[in-house]
Design a protein around this motif. Structure first.
Motif, PDB file in Angstrom:
ATOM      1  N   TRP A  39       0.965  -0.850  -0.222  1.00  0.00           N
ATOM      2  CA  TRP A  39       0.015   0.337   0.017  1.00  0.00           C
ATOM      3  C   TRP A  39       1.256   0.899   0.135  1.00  0.00           C
ATOM      4  CZ3 TRP A  39      -1.323  -4.556   2.491  1.00  0.00           C
ATOM      5  CH2 TRP A  39      -3.264  -4.896   1.794  1.00  0.00           C
ATOM      6  N   PRO A  53       3.180  -4.966   4.136  1.00  0.00           N
ATOM      7  CA  PRO A  53       1.988  -4.514   4.233  1.00  0.00           C
ATOM      8  C   PRO A  53       2.121  -3.206   4.599  1.00  0.00           C
ATOM      9  CG  PRO A  53       2.094  -5.706   6.558  1.00  0.00           C
ATOM     10  CD  PRO A  53       3.182  -6.200   5.341  1.00  0.00           C
ATOM     11  N   SER A 110       2.986   1.645   4.103  1.00  0.00           N
ATOM     12  CA  SER A 110       2.922   2.768   3.735  1.00  0.00           C
ATOM     13  C   SER A 110       4.591   2.775   2.991  1.00  0.00           C
ATOM     14  CB  SER A 110       2.142   3.503   4.631  1.00  0.00           C
ATOM     15  OG  SER A 110       3.483   3.669   5.627  1.00  0.00           O
ATOM     16  N   ILE A 147      -6.142  -0.779   9.431  1.00  0.00           N
ATOM     17  CA  ILE A 147      -6.157  -1.738   9.565  1.00  0.00           C
ATOM     18  C   ILE A 147      -5.598  -2.269  10.218  1.00  0.00           C
ATOM     19  CG2 ILE A 147      -5.595  -3.761   7.682  1.00  0.00           C
ATOM     20  CD1 ILE A 147      -8.316  -2.155   7.496  1.00  0.00           C
ATOM     21  N   SER A 155      -2.356 -10.285   3.332  1.00  0.00           N
ATOM     22  CA  SER A 155      -3.198  -9.547   4.601  1.00  0.00           C
ATOM     23  C   SER A 155      -4.563 -10.635   4.434  1.00  0.00           C
ATOM     24  CB  SER A 155      -3.519  -7.967   3.971  1.00  0.00           C
ATOM     25  OG  SER A 155      -4.004  -8.665   2.450  1.00  0.00           O
ATOM     26  N   THR A 204      -2.024   6.733   4.378  1.00  0.00           N
ATOM     27  CA  THR A 204      -2.892   5.782   4.438  1.00  0.00           C
ATOM     28  C   THR A 204      -4.127   5.726   3.564  1.00  0.00           C
ATOM     29  OG1 THR A 204      -4.441   6.719   6.504  1.00  0.00           O
ATOM     30  CG2 THR A 204      -2.082   5.970   7.228  1.00  0.00           C
ATOM     31  N   THR A 226      -6.041   2.392   1.833  1.00  0.00           N
ATOM     32  CA  THR A 226      -6.944   1.386   2.869  1.00  0.00           C
ATOM     33  C   THR A 226      -7.511   2.767   3.531  1.00  0.00           C
ATOM     34  OG1 THR A 226      -5.576   2.354   5.097  1.00  0.00           O
ATOM     35  CG2 THR A 226      -4.908   0.613   3.938  1.00  0.00           C
ATOM     36  N   THR A 227      -7.960   3.262   2.974  1.00  0.00           N
ATOM     37  CA  THR A 227      -9.288   4.384   3.410  1.00  0.00           C
ATOM     38  C   THR A 227     -10.359   3.156   3.450  1.00  0.00           C
ATOM     39  OG1 THR A 227      -9.152   5.391   1.854  1.00  0.00           O
ATOM     40  CG2 THR A 227      -8.114   6.592   3.543  1.00  0.00           C
ATOM     41  N   PHE A 238     -12.320  -1.914   2.287  1.00  0.00           N
ATOM     42  CA  PHE A 238     -10.897  -1.967   2.482  1.00  0.00           C
ATOM     43  C   PHE A 238     -10.661  -2.295   1.109  1.00  0.00           C
ATOM     44  CE2 PHE A 238      -7.124  -5.127   3.171  1.00  0.00           C
ATOM     45  CZ  PHE A 238      -6.173  -4.489   3.493  1.00  0.00           C
ATOM     46  N   HIS A 288      -3.544 -11.726  -0.472  1.00  0.00           N
ATOM     47  CA  HIS A 288      -4.580 -11.162   0.163  1.00  0.00           C
ATOM     48  C   HIS A 288      -5.594 -12.536  -0.121  1.00  0.00           C
ATOM     49  CE1 HIS A 288      -7.723  -8.778   2.374  1.00  0.00           C
ATOM     50  NE2 HIS A 288      -8.765  -8.971   1.525  1.00  0.00           N
TER      51      HIS A 288
END
Length: 633
Positions: A309, A340, A342, A357, A395, A462, A465-466, A533, A571
């Motif tokens: 991400w 996982p 940023s 998350i 994930s 972030t 992942t919002t 997600f 995932h």
């Protein structure tokens, strides 16, 4: 007696630096010309040198040597972000304290006994010479000089191994973001003493999916950083927003052209390059580091570190892995870590969560301890270690996996968008139908909830992942949702969008999102009930449907197929969850608005060029829209 003599010597040095004038002299100044700090009790020695390159330019270099070091390897980072700042996180005699920040992984460096070297690249901070953004290789027609970042890395390493007596002669290069680009450049004609490279979230291809563009759509949020880094040679130009709220700031300008003119962006050489090379032409192709390194022999082991991400350089690290891995027949030269994270979070002290998350453990510390530290120790110190060629975080299950290559064997399954706005692995029957919406550039879809101010920087780090529920409520965002899953679906690899759609305009953007929808009730965390997600999201600029090397207008009202990759995923969609796909035509202000009327260069579009358009997604018939999911059995 020894301590007394040291104090006396220190006192003499300090007093010798004072100007010997009386207090009533106009030139009297109580400050010493040079302030000398006592290093008594420090556990490191700091050396500042200006290393001369082959063309005579000197590069400012900070060397941090642990006290008592012998036969120690060197960890080098080359940076535009200030070597002084990256080695001055505290005024302290503790090496761990001064390195505590921005990708230094201080614990690993100190515990491993490494000599830390950080150097300002040409034309930045303390170094001489001129700055060129992602300076091309000397073999590139866009570089008319005899030097590049590869030659500078070579010359630097040559100096280091000859002038640091405490080293064992082994050098590793490591860095994230722009520093990761520098680590990749060092792999071109590498110095024999370079034993390993660790590019973390590196800048690789500024057009395909890193800092500047994604599939031709300009990431206009970067305009402030472009301005601050290239508007003046001192790097002291500050971009002042017309209002703190970015959505409003961009929209009120009327067009990117108007904003650029107001800030005098045309004075920046790099901005002119961007506007001159809006398509994926030879300028971009000749500099893409995955394409460059694919032509080079494997000489130095490299660990590509890529964040799942990454809000800035999502494309590059994995692109280099895809280019190099087929050449590594022995599986001992090319390594991959997917986490996982940023941008750069793998190097942080805490990565137990990303936004809302939660991962269940501190993923960055786990990776640094179990993967990065033994990998560096093996190649730089000869310590025994077994590191899998691939370490990847899954994930959903929130577990680490190890593989020989990645992705492992998967089955491509087509996830169809259907007329009733559902998702299924079987296509809809019957004649061609569409799901329609109006895309209006005057009211673009925000990429995160407003207000978008970044006063809290986590709003930026972030955003991938919002929760996507606010987007789902807009009439210009079409949402397709599966039934509740009875069984888990594991995906690993790169999903591929096959979108068949028409527009009433002659150009269009298409944004497609793959989303994991949480159950209506999550007893362990009420905040996650119904959470949407995002697993993978990407934009594609329609004018590059036929070829990415040239912009071409679309035929209005004609269904056309757009095929493009979503970012890498690893995932598990768990039982009780649902799959979701969202489609929209703007993602603002992260990306510039498409006028939806073809113009030769969108950078120069005027306010009057922006038009509403009717968008129609084909969801049945001979060419329905779907996503190819790489499903693991």
């Amino acid at each position: 007696m020894r301590n007394y003599m040291r104090i006396l010597l220190f006192t003499l040095v300090v007093f010798s630096s004072l100007r010997l004038v009386s207090a009533d002299d106009p030139s009297y100044d109580e400050r010493p010309e040079t302030h000398v700090v006592s290093t008594e009790g420090w556990n490191y020695e700091r050396r500042i040198v200006d290393i001369e390159m082959r063309d005579g330019v000197t590069l400012h270099t900070v060397i941090i040597v642990p006290k008592g070091a012998m036969n120690s390897p060197i960890l080098l980072t080359r940076t535009p972000y200030s070597a002084e700042a990256m080695t001055s996180y505290a005024t302290s005699g503790d090496m761990r304290a001064i390195l505590h920040g921005f990708g230094n992984v201080a614990d690993l460096i100190v515990d491993g006994g490494y000599i830390r070297v950080i150097q300002d690249i040409r034309g930045t901070n303390g170094s001489d010479g001129s700055f060129v953004m992602n300076r091309p290789l000397v073999s590139n027609p866009y570089n008319s000089t005899d030097v590049d970042e590869s030659t500078d890395a070579y010359d630097t390493i040559e100096w280091l191994i000859k002038n640091i007596p405490e080293t064992n002669g082994n050098v590793g290069i490591m860095g994230m973001s722009y520093n990761g680009f520098e680590a990749l450049m060092a792999l071109v004609n590498p110095h024999p003493a370079l034993k390993v490279a660790v590019p973390v979230d590196p800048m690789v291809d500024g057009w395909r999916g890193d800092d500047w563009f994604h599939n031709g759509a300009f990431r206009q949020m970067t305009i402030s950083s472009i301005y601050s880094s290239s508007a003046s040679r001192g790097g002291d130009s500050s971009f002042v927003w017309s209002t703190p709220e970015r959505y409003e700031a961009f929209l009120r300008e009327g067009s990117l052209k108007a904003m650029a003119n107001r800030y005098g962006m045309e004075q920046s050489g790099f901005w002119r390059k961007l506007t001159d090379h809006e398509a994926y032409d030879d300028f971009w192709q000749s500099q893409a580091m995955d394409l460059v390194l694919a032509k080079e022999p494997l000489k130095v082991p490299v660990m590509l570190v890529s964040s799942l991400w990454d809000q800035e350089d999502l494309y590059g690290g994995y692109a280099v892995y895809r280019a190099l891995e087929p050449k590594d027949t022995a599986n001992d030269m090319v390594f991959l870590s997917l986490g996982p994270w940023s941008h750069g979070q793998s190097m942080a002290d805490d990565a137990s969560s990303l936004g809302n998350i939660k991962w269940g453990h501190n993923t960055s510390v786990w990776w640094q301890k179990n993967v990065l530290a033994p990998f560096l120790a093996y190649h730089l110190k000869g310590e025994a270690a077994h590191i899998a060629p691939v370490t990847v975080f899954q994930s959903g299950t929130n577990e680490w996996q190890q593989h020989i290559t990645w992705p492992e064997t998967s089955t491509v399954k087509k996830l169809y968008m259907k007329p009733d706005r559902t998702l299924e692995f079987t296509p809809a029957s019957g004649a061609e139908k569409t799901v329609d919406y109006i895309s209006d550039p005057a009211y673009p879809v925000p990429f995160i909830d407003r207000p978008i101010t970044f006063e809290d920087y986590s709003q930026w780090t972030t955003w991938l992942t919002t929760d996507q529920r606010n987007a789902a409520t807009r009439p210009d965002v079409i949402t397709f949702t599966s039934e509740v899953l009875a069984d888990a679906i594991a995906v690993a690899g790169v999903p591929v969008v096959n979108l068949t759609a028409s527009t009433s305009g002659t150009d269009s953007d298409w944004v497609v999102k793959l989303i994991d929808v949480y159950p209506d009730e999550v007893p362990s965390d009420n905040n996650m009930a119904g959470y949407q997600f995002p697993i993978a999201m990407e934009i594609f600029r329609g004018r590059y449907r036929e070829t990415i090397s040239e912009a071409r207008p679309l035929t209005a009202d004609k269904p056309l197929t757009y095929t493009f990759e979503l970012p890498k995923v690893n995932h598990v969609f768990k039982p009780g969850h649902r799959l979701m796909v969202q489609v929209q035509s703007s993602w603002f202000p992260l990306y510039d608005r498409n006028p939806q009327k073809f113009v030769p260069t969108i950078f120069f579009a005027s306010e009057g060029d922006y038009k509403k358009a009717t968008q129609k997604i084909v969801v049945s018939g001979e060419r329905p829209s779907y996503i190819n999911l790489p499903v693991i059995k």
